[in-house]
Write a protein that holds these residues in place. Structure first.
Motif, PDB file in Angstrom:
ATOM      1  N   ILE A 255      39.622  89.859 -94.096  1.00  0.00           N
ATOM      2  CA  ILE A 255      39.428  88.411 -94.211  1.00  0.00           C
ATOM      3  C   ILE A 255      40.765  87.672 -94.177  1.00  0.00           C
ATOM      4  CG2 ILE A 255      38.380  86.569 -95.554  1.00  0.00           C
ATOM      5  CD1 ILE A 255      36.411  88.689 -94.630  1.00  0.00           C
ATOM      6  N   LYS A 256      40.881  86.725 -93.273  1.00  0.00           N
ATOM      7  CA  LYS A 256      42.055  85.857 -93.225  1.00  0.00           C
ATOM      8  C   LYS A 256      41.758  84.614 -94.051  1.00  0.00           C
ATOM      9  CE  LYS A 256      45.048  83.220 -90.096  1.00  0.00           C
ATOM     10  NZ  LYS A 256      45.490  83.007 -88.700  1.00  0.00           N
ATOM     11  N   VAL A 257      42.510  84.447 -95.119  1.00  0.00           N
ATOM     12  CA  VAL A 257      42.274  83.332 -96.037  1.00  0.00           C
ATOM     13  C   VAL A 257      43.323  82.241 -95.809  1.00  0.00           C
ATOM     14  CG1 VAL A 257      42.163  82.613 -98.447  1.00  0.00           C
ATOM     15  CG2 VAL A 257      41.246  84.840 -97.760  1.00  0.00           C
ATOM     16  N   THR A 258      42.859  81.034 -95.542  1.00  0.00           N
ATOM     17  CA  THR A 258      43.750  79.883 -95.405  1.00  0.00           C
ATOM     18  C   THR A 258      43.199  78.757 -96.250  1.00  0.00           C
ATOM     19  OG1 THR A 258      44.408  80.488 -93.153  1.00  0.00           O
ATOM     20  CG2 THR A 258      44.759  78.201 -93.817  1.00  0.00           C
ATOM     21  N   THR A 259      44.030  78.204 -97.119  1.00  0.00           N
ATOM     22  CA  THR A 259      43.591  77.090 -97.957  1.00  0.00           C
ATOM     23  C   THR A 259      44.408  75.837 -97.650  1.00  0.00           C
ATOM     24  OG1 THR A 259      45.136  77.604 -99.760  1.00  0.00           O
ATOM     25  CG2 THR A 259      42.974  78.694 -99.802  1.00  0.00           C
ATOM     26  N   LYS A 260      43.803  74.696 -97.854  1.00  0.00           N
ATOM     27  CA  LYS A 260      44.492  73.441 -97.608  1.00  0.00           C
ATOM     28  C   LYS A 260      45.683  73.295 -98.557  1.00  0.00           C
ATOM     29  CE  LYS A 260      44.769  69.282 -95.691  1.00  0.00           C
ATOM     30  NZ  LYS A 260      43.678  68.293 -95.873  1.00  0.00           N
ATOM     31  N   GLN A 261      45.493  73.704 -99.800  1.00  0.00           N
ATOM     32  CA  GLN A 261      46.557  73.569-100.794  1.00  0.00           C
ATOM     33  C   GLN A 261      47.804  74.363-100.406  1.00  0.00           C
ATOM     34  OE1 GLN A 261      45.546  75.086-104.655  1.00  0.00           O
ATOM     35  NE2 GLN A 261      47.380  74.278-105.644  1.00  0.00           N
ATOM     36  N   ALA A 262      47.599  75.644-100.033  1.00  0.00           N
ATOM     37  CA  ALA A 262      48.746  76.481 -99.667  1.00  0.00           C
ATOM     38  C   ALA A 262      49.394  75.999 -98.376  1.00  0.00           C
ATOM     39  CB  ALA A 262      48.313  77.930 -99.528  1.00  0.00           C
TER      40      ALA A 262
ATOM     41  N   ILE B 153      42.237  79.716 -80.668  1.00  0.00           N
ATOM     42  CA  ILE B 153      41.241  80.763 -80.867  1.00  0.00           C
ATOM     43  C   ILE B 153      40.660  80.692 -82.278  1.00  0.00           C
ATOM     44  CG2 ILE B 153      40.819  83.251 -80.895  1.00  0.00           C
ATOM     45  CD1 ILE B 153      41.387  82.110 -78.122  1.00  0.00           C
ATOM     46  N   MET B 154      41.535  80.668 -83.287  1.00  0.00           N
ATOM     47  CA  MET B 154      41.090  80.579 -84.684  1.00  0.00           C
ATOM     48  C   MET B 154      41.062  79.112 -85.083  1.00  0.00           C
ATOM     49  SD  MET B 154      42.944  83.931 -86.331  1.00  0.00           S
ATOM     50  CE  MET B 154      44.306  84.047 -85.172  1.00  0.00           C
ATOM     51  N   LYS B 155      40.040  78.438 -84.609  1.00  0.00           N
ATOM     52  CA  LYS B 155      39.981  76.976 -84.712  1.00  0.00           C
ATOM     53  C   LYS B 155      39.873  76.477 -86.146  1.00  0.00           C
ATOM     54  CE  LYS B 155      38.074  76.139 -80.101  1.00  0.00           C
ATOM     55  NZ  LYS B 155      38.408  77.455 -79.578  1.00  0.00           N
ATOM     56  N   LEU B 156      39.211  77.225 -87.012  1.00  0.00           N
ATOM     57  CA  LEU B 156      39.042  76.759 -88.389  1.00  0.00           C
ATOM     58  C   LEU B 156      40.250  77.080 -89.265  1.00  0.00           C
ATOM     59  CD1 LEU B 156      35.277  77.573 -89.098  1.00  0.00           C
ATOM     60  CD2 LEU B 156      36.316  75.370 -88.538  1.00  0.00           C
ATOM     61  N   VAL B 157      40.643  78.361 -89.331  1.00  0.00           N
ATOM     62  CA  VAL B 157      41.732  78.724 -90.244  1.00  0.00           C
ATOM     63  C   VAL B 157      43.070  78.145 -89.787  1.00  0.00           C
ATOM     64  CG1 VAL B 157      40.726  80.770 -91.295  1.00  0.00           C
ATOM     65  CG2 VAL B 157      41.853  80.974 -89.090  1.00  0.00           C
ATOM     66  N   ASP B 158      43.429  78.354 -88.535  1.00  0.00           N
ATOM     67  CA  ASP B 158      44.698  77.803 -88.050  1.00  0.00           C
ATOM     68  C   ASP B 158      44.585  76.303 -87.811  1.00  0.00           C
ATOM     69  OD1 ASP B 158      45.573  80.375 -88.212  1.00  0.00           O
ATOM     70  OD2 ASP B 158      46.464  80.436 -86.217  1.00  0.00           O
ATOM     71  N   GLY B 159      43.361  75.842 -87.560  1.00  0.00           N
ATOM     72  CA  GLY B 159      43.149  74.397 -87.441  1.00  0.00           C
ATOM     73  C   GLY B 159      43.448  73.698 -88.763  1.00  0.00           C
ATOM     74  N   LEU B 160      43.050  74.336 -89.867  1.00  0.00           N
ATOM     75  CA  LEU B 160      43.331  73.775 -91.186  1.00  0.00           C
ATOM     76  C   LEU B 160      44.832  73.753 -91.461  1.00  0.00           C
ATOM     77  CD1 LEU B 160      42.227  72.745 -93.918  1.00  0.00           C
ATOM     78  CD2 LEU B 160      42.117  75.136 -94.661  1.00  0.00           C
ATOM     79  N   PHE B 161      45.519  74.815 -91.055  1.00  0.00           N
ATOM     80  CA  PHE B 161      46.971  74.876 -91.232  1.00  0.00           C
ATOM     81  C   PHE B 161      47.657  73.743 -90.464  1.00  0.00           C
ATOM     82  CE2 PHE B 161      51.142  76.352 -89.720  1.00  0.00           C
ATOM     83  CZ  PHE B 161      51.770  76.604 -90.936  1.00  0.00           C
ATOM     84  N   LEU B 162      47.236  73.536 -89.218  1.00  0.00           N
ATOM     85  CA  LEU B 162      47.825  72.467 -88.413  1.00  0.00           C
ATOM     86  C   LEU B 162      47.520  71.093 -88.989  1.00  0.00           C
ATOM     87  CD1 LEU B 162      47.347  73.529 -84.668  1.00  0.00           C
ATOM     88  CD2 LEU B 162      49.429  73.551 -86.054  1.00  0.00           C
ATOM     89  N   GLN B 163      46.317  70.932 -89.505  1.00  0.00           N
ATOM     90  CA  GLN B 163      45.946  69.650 -90.115  1.00  0.00           C
ATOM     91  C   GLN B 163      46.889  69.319 -91.274  1.00  0.00           C
ATOM     92  OE1 GLN B 163      41.887  69.530 -91.563  1.00  0.00           O
ATOM     93  NE2 GLN B 163      42.279  67.698 -92.794  1.00  0.00           N
ATOM     94  N   ALA B 164      47.190  70.327 -92.076  1.00  0.00           N
ATOM     95  CA  ALA B 164      48.115  70.127 -93.199  1.00  0.00           C
ATOM     96  C   ALA B 164      49.513  69.776 -92.698  1.00  0.00           C
ATOM     97  CB  ALA B 164      48.156  71.383 -94.061  1.00  0.00           C
ATOM     98  N   CYS B 165      49.977  70.482 -91.670  1.00  0.00           N
ATOM     99  CA  CYS B 165      51.310  70.202 -91.112  1.00  0.00           C
ATOM    100  C   CYS B 165      51.387  68.787 -90.556  1.00  0.00           C
ATOM    101  CB  CYS B 165      51.640  71.222 -90.016  1.00  0.00           C
ATOM    102  SG  CYS B 165      51.967  72.889 -90.631  1.00  0.00           S
ATOM    103  N   ARG B 166      50.329  68.349 -89.891  1.00  0.00           N
ATOM    104  CA  ARG B 166      50.324  66.998 -89.320  1.00  0.00           C
ATOM    105  C   ARG B 166      50.358  65.929 -90.396  1.00  0.00           C
ATOM    106  NH1 ARG B 166      45.531  68.690 -85.097  1.00  0.00           N
ATOM    107  NH2 ARG B 166      46.859  69.826 -83.621  1.00  0.00           N
ATOM    108  N   GLU B 167      49.636  66.176 -91.486  1.00  0.00           N
ATOM    109  CA  GLU B 167      49.642  65.217 -92.598  1.00  0.00           C
ATOM    110  C   GLU B 167      51.040  65.066 -93.179  1.00  0.00           C
ATOM    111  OE1 GLU B 167      46.786  65.877 -95.686  1.00  0.00           O
ATOM    112  OE2 GLU B 167      45.132  66.204 -94.268  1.00  0.00           O
ATOM    113  N   VAL B 168      51.710  66.182 -93.394  1.00  0.00           N
ATOM    114  CA  VAL B 168      53.054  66.143 -93.970  1.00  0.00           C
ATOM    115  C   VAL B 168      54.040  65.534 -92.981  1.00  0.00           C
ATOM    116  CG1 VAL B 168      54.949  67.537 -94.880  1.00  0.00           C
ATOM    117  CG2 VAL B 168      52.589  68.111 -95.474  1.00  0.00           C
ATOM    118  N   ALA B 169      53.887  65.856 -91.685  1.00  0.00           N
ATOM    119  CA  ALA B 169      54.807  65.350 -90.656  1.00  0.00           C
ATOM    120  C   ALA B 169      54.823  63.828 -90.614  1.00  0.00           C
ATOM    121  CB  ALA B 169      54.422  65.912 -89.290  1.00  0.00           C
ATOM    122  N   GLN B 170      53.698  63.217 -90.925  1.00  0.00           N
ATOM    123  CA  GLN B 170      53.628  61.757 -90.902  1.00  0.00           C
ATOM    124  C   GLN B 170      54.551  61.131 -91.944  1.00  0.00           C
ATOM    125  OE1 GLN B 170      49.474  60.763 -91.366  1.00  0.00           O
ATOM    126  NE2 GLN B 170      48.948  61.332 -89.264  1.00  0.00           N
TER     127      GLN B 170
END
Length: 355
Positions: A159-166, A194-211
Motif C-alpha cells: 500500500i502506498k500511503v499519501t496524506t495531505k498533511q504530510a 498514472i497514480m492520479k489520486l496519491v501523486d495527485g494529492l501530493f501535487l495539490q499540496a505542492c501547488r497550494e504551498v507554491a502560491q
C-alpha cells in the motif's frame, strides 16, 4: 570552493530554521554538546570514525553518546534515540534481523524531511559542471509506509500511503528551505499521470504551498523525464521535492553525476530531532573494512551538524580542509580517481585544518 559553500557549507541555520520556528536556544560555542552516534554496519564505522578523528584533532566541543550495538527492536536503544536532539549516523540496515527496516527508524523520530546535497566539486572529474542540487524527500510514507500483505497465495499488495498533511509539510519545508537558502526554483517530481489520486494529492499540496511563495519559480516533472533530464542537463535543477520512493531514486542519480555516494552529504530533519548522515543509504559491504571508503560525504554531513548546533567556525575549518585535500593536495580515494586510503585521506584533512 564556491559551489561547495553554496550547496552545503553555507547552509548555516537554514536546516534548523526551515524545520521549526521554535527551536531551542542553544549555548555558545564553548559549551559541550551531546550528540548520539550510531556507527551502524558496513562502511558506517569507518566513515564515522573519520569524523570522530577530525573532531578530536580540531577539539570540537561535542561529546558523542555512542550506540555501538544499536537495535531498534530493543526498548533501551529506542529510548537512547530520543535522548539527544542530534544524531550522527553511519549506515543502518538489516543484518541477520538485528537491524530493522529503515522506515520504522525514521518514522519513530518523525524525521519527515530527508535532504541530499549534490554539487560539482572542484578537483573531481565529472561529465557536468556547475551542478548544484538539493533533493528534499518525504521520509515517512509513500511506498515506504511498510503496509504489505498477501491477499491470496501468490498475490501480494503493498500500500502506498499519501496524506495531505504530510504532503503539505514536506512542500512547506522545500519552499522555506529554498527561500532561506536564496534559491530560485522548486521542482515537484511525481507520477500523477498514472497514480492520479496519491501523486495527485501530493501535487495539490505542492501547488497550494507554491502560491504562497510567488517569488520562487515552481515547476512539475514526471519522474521518468526527471531522471533523463538529470543525466542530460542537471544544471536546470535547483531544489527538488518529491515523495519517498522517487526521492530514493533521484538521490542516487544526483550522487552519481556529482562524484558518487562518497561525495553526497545529507540530513533528515524533524520537529524534535535532526539526523546527519551520507545522502545515500548504502552499506558498501563489498568495500567495508578495507580502508578504501571515501569519508568526504560524512565529513560534509558532520559540518551540517556543527552548523545546526551553532558551531559554524568549526564547520568552516573542516569544509576548507576537505576541499584543500581533494583539490590542492590531490589526495583522493579510489572512487573519485585516486589511490588514497580512508586513513590517509583523513590524515590529510587534519593536516589541512586551520587553513
Amino acid at each position: 570552493m564556491r559551489n561547495c559553500i553554496r550547496s552545503a557549507f553555507r547552509q548555516n541555520l537554514q536546516l534548523r530554521g526551515a524545520w521549526s520556528q521554535n527551536y531551542l536556544q542553544r549555548p555558545g560555542e564553548g559549551a559541550l554538546k551531546n550528540v548520539t552516534l550510531i556507527p551502524g554496519v558496513g562502511i558506517g564505522p569507518e566513515i564515522t570514525n573519520s569524523v570522530r578523528t577530525v573532531f578530536e584533532a580540531l577539539h570540537v566541543p561535542i561529546k558523542f553518546d555512542v550506540l555501538d550495538n544499536f537495535n531498534f527492536e530493543n526498548d533501551d536503544s529506542k529510548k537512547q534515540l530520543r535522548k539527544n536532539e542530534c544524531i550522527l549516523l553511519g549506515v543502518m540496515t538489516e543484518k541477520n534481523q538485528k537491524y530493522t527496516d529503515n522506515y520504522k527508524f525514521y518514522k519513530y523520530l518523525d524525521l519527515y524531511a530527508n535532504i541530499t546535497f549534490a554539487f560539482s566539486f572542484e578537483g573531481i572529474t565529472q561529465r557536468h559542471h556547475n551542478t548544484d542540487i538539493v533533493v528534499i524527500r518525504e521520509n515517512t510514507e509513500g511506498e515506504y509506509s511498510g503496509v504489505e500483505h498477501e491477499v491470496y497465495p501468490g498475490v501480494v499488495e503493498s500500500i502506498k500511503v499519501t496524506t495531505k498533511q504530510a504532503s503539505l509539510r514536506i512542500a512547506e519545508y522545500a519552499f522555506e528551505f529554498a527561500h532561506l537558502s536564496g534559491r530560485k526554483k522548486v521542482t515537484a517530481v511525481h507520477k500523477a499521470n498514472i497514480m492520479k489520486l496519491v501523486d495527485g494529492l501530493f501535487l495539490q499540496a505542492c501547488r497550494e504551498v507554491a502560491q504562497r511563495y510567488s517569488f520562487i519559480k515552481y515547476e512539475e516533472m514526471i519522474i521518468d523525464n526527471c531522471c533523463m533530464q538529470l543525466v542530460k542537463n542537471p544544471t536546470q535543477f535547483d531544489v527538488m521535492v518529491m515523495p519517498n520512493l522517487y526521492g530514493s531514486i533521484v538521490q542516487n542519480v544526483v550522487a552519481g553525476i556529482t562524484g558518487g555516494v562518497g561525495m553526497a552529504a545529507g540530513a533528515s530533519i524533524g520537529k524534535d530531532h535532526a539526523l546527519f548522515s551520507q545522502g545515500c543509504r548504502h552499506t558498501g559491504r563489498d568495500i567495508a573494512g578495507k580502508n578504501v571508503v571515501n569519508p568526504s560525504a560524512m565529513l560534509v554531513s558532520s559540518t551540517l551538524l556543527l552548523r545546526h548546533l551553532g558551531l559554524p567556525n568549526f564547520a568552516d575549518q573542516i569544509c576548507r580542509a576537505v576541499q584543500h585535500t581533494i583539490q590542492d593536495k590531490n589526495i583522493k580515494t579510489k572512487d573519485i580517481g585516486g589511490n588514497a586510503t580512508t586513513d590517509q585521506f583523513t590524515s590529510e584533512v587534519i593536516k589541512s585544518l586551520g587553513r
